[in-house]
Design a protein around this motif. Structure first.
Motif, PDB file in Angstrom:
ATOM      1  N   MET A   1      77.382  54.382  61.316  1.00 31.83           N
ATOM      2  CA  MET A   1      76.574  53.935  62.191  1.00 31.83           C
ATOM      3  C   MET A   1      75.420  55.202  61.729  1.00 31.83           C
ATOM      4  O   MET A   1      74.266  55.431  61.024  1.00 31.83           O
ATOM      5  N   LEU A   2      76.001  56.187  61.699  1.00 31.09           N
ATOM      6  CA  LEU A   2      75.693  57.161  62.425  1.00 31.09           C
ATOM      7  C   LEU A   2      75.382  57.720  60.954  1.00 31.09           C
ATOM      8  O   LEU A   2      74.250  58.383  60.899  1.00 31.09           O
ATOM      9  N   LYS A   3      76.288  57.658  60.280  1.00 25.66           N
ATOM     10  CA  LYS A   3      76.940  58.397  58.851  1.00 25.66           C
ATOM     11  C   LYS A   3      75.545  57.907  57.722  1.00 25.66           C
ATOM     12  O   LYS A   3      74.728  58.072  57.802  1.00 25.66           O
ATOM     13  N   THR A   4      74.624  55.888  58.243  1.00 21.53           N
ATOM     14  CA  THR A   4      73.522  55.820  57.670  1.00 21.53           C
ATOM     15  C   THR A   4      72.394  55.857  58.110  1.00 21.53           C
ATOM     16  O   THR A   4      71.810  56.486  57.437  1.00 21.53           O
ATOM     17  N   ARG A   5      72.641  56.369  59.143  1.00 19.60           N
ATOM     18  CA  ARG A   5      70.925  57.304  60.142  1.00 19.60           C
ATOM     19  C   ARG A   5      71.329  58.240  59.106  1.00 19.60           C
ATOM     20  O   ARG A   5      69.702  58.678  58.914  1.00 19.60           O
ATOM     21  N   ILE A   6      71.935  58.885  59.278  1.00 17.87           N
ATOM     22  CA  ILE A   6      71.827  60.421  58.862  1.00 17.87           C
ATOM     23  C   ILE A   6      71.399  60.294  57.248  1.00 17.87           C
ATOM     24  O   ILE A   6      70.103  61.380  57.305  1.00 17.87           O
ATOM     25  N   LEU A   7      72.090  60.100  56.551  1.00 21.44           N
ATOM     26  CA  LEU A   7      71.456  59.316  55.210  1.00 21.44           C
ATOM     27  C   LEU A   7      69.832  59.088  54.954  1.00 21.44           C
ATOM     28  O   LEU A   7      69.646  59.916  53.693  1.00 21.44           O
ATOM     29  N   THR A   8      70.385  58.174  55.203  1.00 19.20           N
ATOM     30  CA  THR A   8      68.078  57.305  55.368  1.00 19.20           C
ATOM     31  C   THR A   8      67.253  58.631  56.331  1.00 19.20           C
ATOM     32  O   THR A   8      66.143  58.883  55.196  1.00 19.20           O
ATOM     33  N   ALA A   9      67.594  59.606  56.952  1.00 21.61           N
ATOM     34  CA  ALA A   9      66.874  60.535  57.255  1.00 21.61           C
ATOM     35  C   ALA A   9      66.709  61.501  55.949  1.00 21.61           C
ATOM     36  O   ALA A   9      65.695  62.337  55.492  1.00 21.61           O
ATOM     37  N   LEU A  10      68.117  61.627  55.344  1.00 17.28           N
ATOM     38  CA  LEU A  10      67.841  62.948  54.607  1.00 17.28           C
ATOM     39  C   LEU A  10      66.991  62.181  53.534  1.00 17.28           C
ATOM     40  O   LEU A  10      66.331  63.604  52.768  1.00 17.28           O
ATOM     41  N   ALA A  11      67.057  61.282  53.187  1.00 19.73           N
ATOM     42  CA  ALA A  11      66.101  60.669  52.024  1.00 19.73           C
ATOM     43  C   ALA A  11      65.029  60.771  52.149  1.00 19.73           C
ATOM     44  O   ALA A  11      63.525  60.901  51.489  1.00 19.73           O
ATOM     45  N   LEU A  12      64.652  60.295  53.191  1.00 21.34           N
ATOM     46  CA  LEU A  12      62.975  59.888  54.373  1.00 21.34           C
ATOM     47  C   LEU A  12      62.187  61.252  54.306  1.00 21.34           C
ATOM     48  O   LEU A  12      61.449  61.503  54.166  1.00 21.34           O
ATOM     49  N   LEU A  13      62.977  61.595  55.098  1.00 19.75           N
ATOM     50  CA  LEU A  13      62.055  63.737  55.241  1.00 19.75           C
ATOM     51  C   LEU A  13      61.535  64.132  53.866  1.00 19.75           C
ATOM     52  O   LEU A  13      60.471  64.544  53.975  1.00 19.75           O
ATOM     53  N   PRO A  14      61.856  64.406  52.754  1.00 24.43           N
ATOM     54  CA  PRO A  14      61.817  65.560  51.858  1.00 24.43           C
ATOM     55  C   PRO A  14      60.335  64.121  51.691  1.00 24.43           C
ATOM     56  O   PRO A  14      59.799  65.174  51.212  1.00 24.43           O
ATOM     57  N   LEU A  15      60.368  63.464  51.198  1.00 22.62           N
ATOM     58  CA  LEU A  15      59.286  62.242  50.965  1.00 22.62           C
ATOM     59  C   LEU A  15      58.400  62.062  51.793  1.00 22.62           C
ATOM     60  O   LEU A  15      57.017  62.567  51.224  1.00 22.62           O
ATOM     61  N   VAL A  16      58.170  62.349  52.229  1.00 26.14           N
ATOM     62  CA  VAL A  16      57.420  62.042  54.174  1.00 26.14           C
ATOM     63  C   VAL A  16      56.818  64.041  54.212  1.00 26.14           C
ATOM     64  O   VAL A  16      56.052  64.099  53.891  1.00 26.14           O
ATOM     65  N   LEU A  17      57.470  64.659  53.893  1.00 24.05           N
ATOM     66  CA  LEU A  17      57.046  65.834  54.616  1.00 24.05           C
ATOM     67  C   LEU A  17      56.538  66.852  53.264  1.00 24.05           C
ATOM     68  O   LEU A  17      54.962  66.966  52.828  1.00 24.05           O
ATOM     69  N   GLY A  18      57.364  65.883  51.861  1.00 26.99           N
ATOM     70  CA  GLY A  18      56.454  65.968  50.369  1.00 26.99           C
ATOM     71  C   GLY A  18      54.944  65.805  50.405  1.00 26.99           C
ATOM     72  O   GLY A  18      53.414  66.616  49.823  1.00 26.99           O
ATOM     73  N   CYS A  19      54.937  64.477  51.016  1.00 23.12           N
ATOM     74  CA  CYS A  19      53.493  63.745  51.041  1.00 23.12           C
ATOM     75  C   CYS A  19      52.288  63.772  51.540  1.00 23.12           C
ATOM     76  O   CYS A  19      51.621  64.310  51.551  1.00 23.12           O
ATOM     77  N   LEU A  20      53.173  65.212  52.898  1.00 24.69           N
ATOM     78  CA  LEU A  20      52.229  65.584  53.698  1.00 24.69           C
ATOM     79  C   LEU A  20      51.998  66.984  53.292  1.00 24.69           C
ATOM     80  O   LEU A  20      50.524  67.242  53.578  1.00 24.69           O
ATOM     81  N   PHE A  21      52.713  67.307  52.899  1.00 28.47           N
ATOM     82  CA  PHE A  21      52.171  69.291  52.691  1.00 28.47           C
ATOM     83  C   PHE A  21      51.694  69.602  51.344  1.00 28.47           C
ATOM     84  O   PHE A  21      50.533  70.381  50.564  1.00 28.47           O
ATOM     85  N   PHE A  22      52.217  68.542  50.219  1.00 25.40           N
ATOM     86  CA  PHE A  22      51.763  69.383  48.680  1.00 25.40           C
ATOM     87  C   PHE A  22      50.864  67.488  47.897  1.00 25.40           C
ATOM     88  O   PHE A  22      50.490  68.244  46.805  1.00 25.40           O
ATOM     89  N   ALA A  23      51.115  66.885  48.601  1.00 26.48           N
ATOM     90  CA  ALA A  23      49.896  65.492  48.398  1.00 26.48           C
ATOM     91  C   ALA A  23      48.257  66.279  48.359  1.00 26.48           C
ATOM     92  O   ALA A  23      48.577  66.337  49.222  1.00 26.48           O
ATOM     93  N   PRO A  24      47.868  65.356  47.197  1.00 23.83           N
ATOM     94  CA  PRO A  24      45.953  65.904  48.072  1.00 23.83           C
ATOM     95  C   PRO A  24      45.891  64.752  48.873  1.00 23.83           C
ATOM     96  O   PRO A  24      46.805  63.771  49.310  1.00 23.83           O
ATOM     97  N   ALA A  25      45.528  64.639  50.158  1.00 26.07           N
ATOM     98  CA  ALA A  25      44.608  64.107  50.892  1.00 26.07           C
ATOM     99  C   ALA A  25      44.620  62.726  50.425  1.00 26.07           C
ATOM    100  O   ALA A  25      44.492  61.514  51.368  1.00 26.07           O
ATOM    101  N   TRP A  26      44.234  61.986  49.199  1.00 22.24           N
ATOM    102  CA  TRP A  26      43.928  60.770  48.924  1.00 22.24           C
ATOM    103  C   TRP A  26      45.711  60.427  48.567  1.00 22.24           C
ATOM    104  O   TRP A  26      46.282  59.137  48.974  1.00 22.24           O
ATOM    105  N   GLY A  27      46.546  61.566  48.522  1.00 22.23           N
ATOM    106  CA  GLY A  27      47.981  61.288  48.126  1.00 22.23           C
ATOM    107  C   GLY A  27      49.038  60.485  49.680  1.00 22.23           C
ATOM    108  O   GLY A  27      49.757  59.682  49.731  1.00 22.23           O
ATOM    109  N   TRP A  28      47.933  61.387  50.449  1.00 22.81           N
ATOM    110  CA  TRP A  28      48.472  61.649  51.419  1.00 22.81           C
ATOM    111  C   TRP A  28      48.525  59.769  52.793  1.00 22.81           C
ATOM    112  O   TRP A  28      48.975  59.056  53.241  1.00 22.81           O
TER     113      TRP A  28
END
Length: 272
Positions: A1-28
């Motif tokens: 379970m811990l491994k699954t949680r970590i893998l999910t977090a590692l997959a989602l974190l770049p997506l969320v931060l990428g949209c937050l910092f690099f997407a235009p306002a409409w993309g976010w």
């Protein structure tokens, strides 16, 4: 379970931060609308909607969210949404938790769900549009994360008095006190480091604000826990392997972001 949680977090974190910092306002905004639409599906499960009712509820939220994002006239909604969100989280939900109300009336469940999800969308898009908005929003979101981590370790070490044993047996008052200490240190560090948003607020106002937001985040967590307990769910869904559902991850933020948005933008409007 811990491994699954970590893998999910590692997959989602770049997506969320990428949209937050690099997407235009409409993309976010589009990303936030998509994530909250998944939350709308989970809310419809709490309300025990039939399939056709579920579709109508989700499409209704998507329509409201798209109108907010792409129709300039919809911006007049903001003060109304702010007031409704404040009333709900500061007055209605504490009473809800005390009296253990349920989502019995489907039309009322829809109105509440639309309000909670739309208020969060309004909040995250308004903060993102500020100067240095991506950093300001990230630091604001982190209040809930810091509080959660501090509460966990404080509760483990000192927890004796249960906060709400019939709703969430694992939470204690000592965990809440630890969360308050944690966010105090966090806010002080950001303030003196000159962080966006936090540095602009006088300490006499900043500390009561982050304490209030910490309390609201706890209320948001308890509210979702109560809804899950009432329908017999362990998690809001299984969309995020190892983490449960979207609402499981943003339950505190559903309360924190609208309240922060209402208080900070309301204050700015008052001072203008």
């Amino acid at each position: 379970m811990l491994k699954t949680r970590i893998l999910t977090a590692l997959a989602l974190l770049p997506l969320v931060l990428g949209c937050l910092f690099f997407a235009p306002a409409w993309g976010w905004g589009l990303f936030a609308l998509f994530a909250l639409s998944l939350g709308a599906w989970e809310w419809s499960r709490f309300a025990s909607y039939r399939r056709d009712e579920m579709v109508c509820f989700i499409l209704g939220f998507v329509g409201l969210g798209a109108a907010w994002l792409y129709l300039p006239l919809a911006r007049v909604w903001a003060p109304i949404v702010d007031v409704l969100a404040l009333v709900f989280w500061l007055l209605v939900v504490p009473m809800w938790l005390r009296r253990k109300w349920t989502l019995k009336r489907k039309w009322l469940s829809a109105l509440i769900g639309w309000l909670l999800l739309l208020a969060s969308l309004v909040g995250v898009t308004r903060f993102r549009e500020m100067q240095d908005g991506a950093w300001a929003l990230l630091f604001l979101l982190a209040i809930a994360w810091v509080a959660d981590v501090a509460a966990y370790f404080s509760g483990r070490a000192f927890g004796k008095r249960k906060l709400a044993p019939s709703i969430s047996p694992g939470k204690s008052w000592e965990g809440v006190y630890g969360a308050l200490v944690g966010v105090t240190l966090y806010a002080l560090a950001l303030h003196f480091a000159g962080a966006p948003l936090f540095a602009k607020i006088h300490l006499a106002a900043l500390l009561p604000l982050v304490w209030a937001l910490t309390a609201v985040s706890v209320v948001g967590d308890l509210f979702e826990s109560l809804l899950k307990r009432q329908v017999g769910f362990k998690d809001s869904s299984n969309l995020l392997p190892g983490h449960g559902g979207v609402l499981d991850r943003i339950d505190s933020l559903l309360a924190l972001i609208p309240v922060a948005s209402a208080l900070l933008f309301g204050y700015a409007l008052w001072m203008a």
